[in-house]
Scaffold this motif. Sequence first.
Motif, mmCIF file in Angstrom:
data_model
loop_
_atom_site.group_PDB
_atom_site.id
_atom_site.type_symbol
_atom_site.label_atom_id
_atom_site.label_comp_id
_atom_site.label_asym_id
_atom_site.label_seq_id
_atom_site.Cartn_x
_atom_site.Cartn_y
_atom_site.Cartn_z
ATOM 1 N N HIS A 102 -31.761 -3.320 -0.602
ATOM 2 C CA HIS A 102 -30.379 -2.874 -0.478
ATOM 3 C C HIS A 102 -29.714 -3.429 0.783
ATOM 4 O O HIS A 102 -28.533 -3.767 0.759
ATOM 5 C CB HIS A 102 -30.295 -1.350 -0.568
ATOM 6 N N GLU A 103 -30.462 -3.533 1.863
ATOM 7 C CA GLU A 103 -29.899 -4.156 3.068
ATOM 8 C C GLU A 103 -29.495 -5.598 2.766
ATOM 9 O O GLU A 103 -28.413 -6.044 3.161
ATOM 10 C CB GLU A 103 -30.903 -4.124 4.221
ATOM 11 N N GLU A 104 -30.356 -6.312 2.060
ATOM 12 C CA GLU A 104 -30.053 -7.706 1.711
ATOM 13 C C GLU A 104 -28.792 -7.779 0.848
ATOM 14 O O GLU A 104 -27.900 -8.600 1.090
ATOM 15 C CB GLU A 104 -31.243 -8.331 0.977
ATOM 16 N N PHE A 105 -28.691 -6.915 -0.157
ATOM 17 C CA PHE A 105 -27.516 -6.939 -1.025
ATOM 18 C C PHE A 105 -26.255 -6.541 -0.262
ATOM 19 O O PHE A 105 -25.209 -7.189 -0.379
ATOM 20 C CB PHE A 105 -27.699 -6.032 -2.246
ATOM 21 N N PHE A 106 -26.335 -5.465 0.521
ATOM 22 C CA PHE A 106 -25.150 -4.990 1.239
ATOM 23 C C PHE A 106 -24.658 -5.997 2.279
ATOM 24 O O PHE A 106 -23.496 -5.985 2.653
ATOM 25 C CB PHE A 106 -25.414 -3.638 1.901
ATOM 26 N N ARG A 107 -25.549 -6.878 2.743
ATOM 27 C CA ARG A 107 -25.156 -7.913 3.702
ATOM 28 C C ARG A 107 -24.887 -9.259 3.016
ATOM 29 O O ARG A 107 -24.665 -10.266 3.686
ATOM 30 C CB ARG A 107 -26.261 -8.106 4.740
ATOM 31 N N SER A 108 -24.910 -9.278 1.688
ATOM 32 C CA SER A 108 -24.749 -10.530 0.946
ATOM 33 C C SER A 108 -23.351 -11.107 1.118
ATOM 34 O O SER A 108 -22.403 -10.419 1.518
ATOM 35 C CB SER A 108 -25.029 -10.305 -0.542
ATOM 36 N N ALA A 109 -23.224 -12.374 0.778
ATOM 37 C CA ALA A 109 -21.933 -13.063 0.882
ATOM 38 C C ALA A 109 -20.873 -12.376 0.031
ATOM 39 O O ALA A 109 -19.725 -12.236 0.460
ATOM 40 C CB ALA A 109 -22.093 -14.526 0.473
ATOM 41 N N GLY A 110 -21.242 -11.922 -1.167
ATOM 42 C CA GLY A 110 -20.265 -11.282 -2.049
ATOM 43 C C GLY A 110 -19.714 -9.987 -1.470
ATOM 44 O O GLY A 110 -18.508 -9.737 -1.514
ATOM 45 N N VAL A 120 -22.403 -3.401 8.995
ATOM 46 C CA VAL A 120 -23.545 -3.008 9.809
ATOM 47 C C VAL A 120 -24.394 -2.070 8.950
ATOM 48 O O VAL A 120 -23.886 -1.089 8.405
ATOM 49 C CB VAL A 120 -23.088 -2.273 11.090
ATOM 50 N N ILE A 121 -25.658 -2.408 8.803
ATOM 51 C CA ILE A 121 -26.561 -1.582 7.999
ATOM 52 C C ILE A 121 -27.679 -1.091 8.908
ATOM 53 O O ILE A 121 -28.421 -1.894 9.482
ATOM 54 C CB ILE A 121 -27.168 -2.380 6.816
ATOM 55 N N ASP A 122 -27.784 0.232 9.061
ATOM 56 C CA ASP A 122 -28.851 0.819 9.871
ATOM 57 C C ASP A 122 -29.243 2.168 9.270
ATOM 58 O O ASP A 122 -28.779 2.522 8.175
ATOM 59 C CB ASP A 122 -28.419 0.939 11.344
ATOM 60 N N ASP A 123 -30.078 2.928 9.960
ATOM 61 C CA ASP A 123 -30.554 4.217 9.443
ATOM 62 C C ASP A 123 -29.424 5.163 9.066
ATOM 63 O O ASP A 123 -29.553 5.972 8.154
ATOM 64 C CB ASP A 123 -31.436 4.929 10.481
#
Length: 143
Positions: A102-110, A120-123
């Motif tokens: 999910h971190e990878e997807f939420f930070r994806s180019a799209g 920013v993705i954290d706890d």
Amino acid sequence: MGHDDLPMLELAFPGPERDRGVAAILNGEKTALTGLMEIYEHAGEAVPRTGQRFSVLDSEGRPAVTIEVVDVQVVPMKEIDDDFAHAEGRGYRDAKEWRAAHEEFFRSAGVSEFLGHTPVIDDDTLVVAERFRVVEADAPRDR
């Protein structure tokens, strides 16, 4: 209310990831999904509520299945547990594997393009954690 009257739900982006998600719903493996709260806020969309139904679209934009939300919570990412990760139906071994994907997807180019920045993705990042049930699979149409 027919599925034409329902709000539409699109998993991920059109293509293999969406197709796998729709297939996992149809075969009963996927009974949960997660959205980034920041996406809902940016889009001006309300968080889904228990009892709400959605028409899940396939990669071609056609209704594939109707689902009903049975539970929805807005929680920090750190609160997602192994049980929820398994219910996502993507074969995650545990919450740690769910989190990495999910971190990878939420930070994806799209996602970054949609938001206008890389989130920013954290706890403490808020996610919308939904559990749902299938109401009905839509009849396949001639392709």
